[in-house]
Design an enzyme around this catalytic site. Sequence first.
Site, mmCIF file in Angstrom:
data_model
loop_
_atom_site.group_PDB
_atom_site.id
_atom_site.type_symbol
_atom_site.label_atom_id
_atom_site.label_comp_id
_atom_site.label_asym_id
_atom_site.label_seq_id
_atom_site.Cartn_x
_atom_site.Cartn_y
_atom_site.Cartn_z
ATOM 1 C CG ASP A 55 1.160 -56.457 2.012
ATOM 2 O OD1 ASP A 55 1.987 -57.089 2.695
ATOM 3 O OD2 ASP A 55 0.161 -57.000 1.509
ATOM 4 C CG ASP A 106 13.577 -46.218 -3.288
ATOM 5 O OD1 ASP A 106 14.161 -45.229 -2.805
ATOM 6 O OD2 ASP A 106 12.825 -46.149 -4.279
ATOM 7 C CE LYS A 153 2.802 -59.216 -1.563
ATOM 8 N NZ LYS A 153 1.720 -58.757 -0.656
ATOM 9 C CE1 TYR A 172 15.529 -49.777 -6.299
ATOM 10 C CE2 TYR A 172 16.937 -48.007 -7.080
ATOM 11 C CZ TYR A 172 15.835 -48.429 -6.377
ATOM 12 O OH TYR A 172 15.037 -47.512 -5.745
ATOM 13 C CG ASP A 217 11.228 -41.686 0.101
ATOM 14 O OD1 ASP A 217 12.445 -41.729 0.366
ATOM 15 O OD2 ASP A 217 10.764 -41.033 -0.859
HETATM 16 C C1 IPM Z 1 17.346 -43.192 -2.855
HETATM 17 C C2 IPM Z 1 16.885 -42.613 -4.152
HETATM 18 C C3 IPM Z 1 17.546 -43.373 -5.287
HETATM 19 C C4 IPM Z 1 17.112 -44.818 -5.154
HETATM 20 C C5 IPM Z 1 17.239 -42.813 -6.692
HETATM 21 C C6 IPM Z 1 17.664 -41.364 -6.800
HETATM 22 C C7 IPM Z 1 17.866 -43.638 -7.777
HETATM 23 O O1 IPM Z 1 15.498 -42.637 -4.249
HETATM 24 O O2 IPM Z 1 18.554 -43.179 -2.582
HETATM 25 O O3 IPM Z 1 16.496 -43.646 -2.090
HETATM 26 O O4 IPM Z 1 16.030 -45.183 -5.632
HETATM 27 O O5 IPM Z 1 17.875 -45.598 -4.574
HETATM 28 MG MG MG Z 2 14.534 -43.272 -2.489
#
Ligand code: IPM
Ligand code: MG
Length: 360
Positions: free
Chosen positions: A227, A251, A195, A146, A255
């Site tokens: 993975d 990240d 990894k 990032y 999710d």
């Molecule tokens: C998160 C989001 C952010 C990230 C984006 C919006 C830049 O996906 O907070 O997980 O990738 O960190």
């Molecule tokens: Mg995210």
Amino acid sequence: MRMNIVCIPGDGIGPEIVAQANRVLDRVAVKYGHEIERRDILMGGASIDVHGVPLTDEAVAQAKAADAVLMGSIGGDANTSPWYQLPPEKRPEAGLLRIRKELKLFANLRPAYLYQELAGACPLKEEISSAGFDMLIMRELTGGLYFGERHTTVENGVRRAVDTLTYDENEIRRIAVKAFDVARKRRGKVTSVDKANVLDSSRLWRSVVNEVAKAYPDVELSHMLVDNCAMQLVKDPAQFDVILTENMFGDILSDEASMVTGSIGMLSSASLNDTKFGLYEPSHGSAPDIAGRDIANPIATVLSAAMMLRYTFDLDREADAVEQAVRQVLKEGWRTADIMSEGCRLVGCRRMGELLAERI
Ligand code: IPM
Ligand code: MG
């Protein structure tokens, strides 16, 4: 206690969900005798529309001067919103990345918990979901891909893009310490995800985490390749307590972890630095498709506010009360659309906020 909070309502459903979290916080303040001083700042698309940039220096200064920041969400539909015609460093997400960096918020805590009441929404087979799960992803937030150097060039008519993944040992050590400290207050298990079979940065990660582990003989450490971790999260999520990982892996895995809880609308997060300061935001995005319709789920933001009470203000009793209110409302069968199931009662964002506040 006097709490000085900066709010970032942001874009999409952000303003609606932050309003409900503030309603709950106001109720906490009345019930437990605290005082809240609030100020809104603009970030993301909302800031672009007014100032032409996703975050101003002034907004950063205001955030820095607060005890904590409560954020909704930022960003819009990348296919249709004019914000995405701008160069990358002027888009909504750049504001979020900048505030994380400016406030040195290197530790991102993302709990993923399966509420028994919502087990029906869990997409996993019942033999897996019935074991329940309760994990916390400790994501490094100010390093890695990032924030590494990036550029795009054209050489002999061929376009080429470069992103760099860099970590130094100090960045790894401080996030590992956070993970071990948190694990001590939970079930005493850290799974460090990397990894290391391919990346140098992961090999350094693994060796520094092993060093840190020596000071925590009471915490059980294991290493897992990313993975494999992605697979284990759907195969046997109950095995995880604290997952420690770098920025990009965190990240993606967060999710995935949120999806197996049944709804991304339930997951809170805290981004912390080395002080008591924190930025608190739901793990989900701005959901522009449902913005302004009073159907968003405010629970993730309300639970983020609970994390604020716990981590920034050390108000454990108040944080417990908010979390208890969430469980209570779910138990009574109230649901927003994203978590609705048969026999439950459908409510909008605002009504959900009122119900939660009433149960404090
Ligand atoms: C998160 C989001 C952010 C990230 C984006 C919006 C830049 O996906 O907070 O997980 O990738 O960190
Ligand atoms: Mg995210």
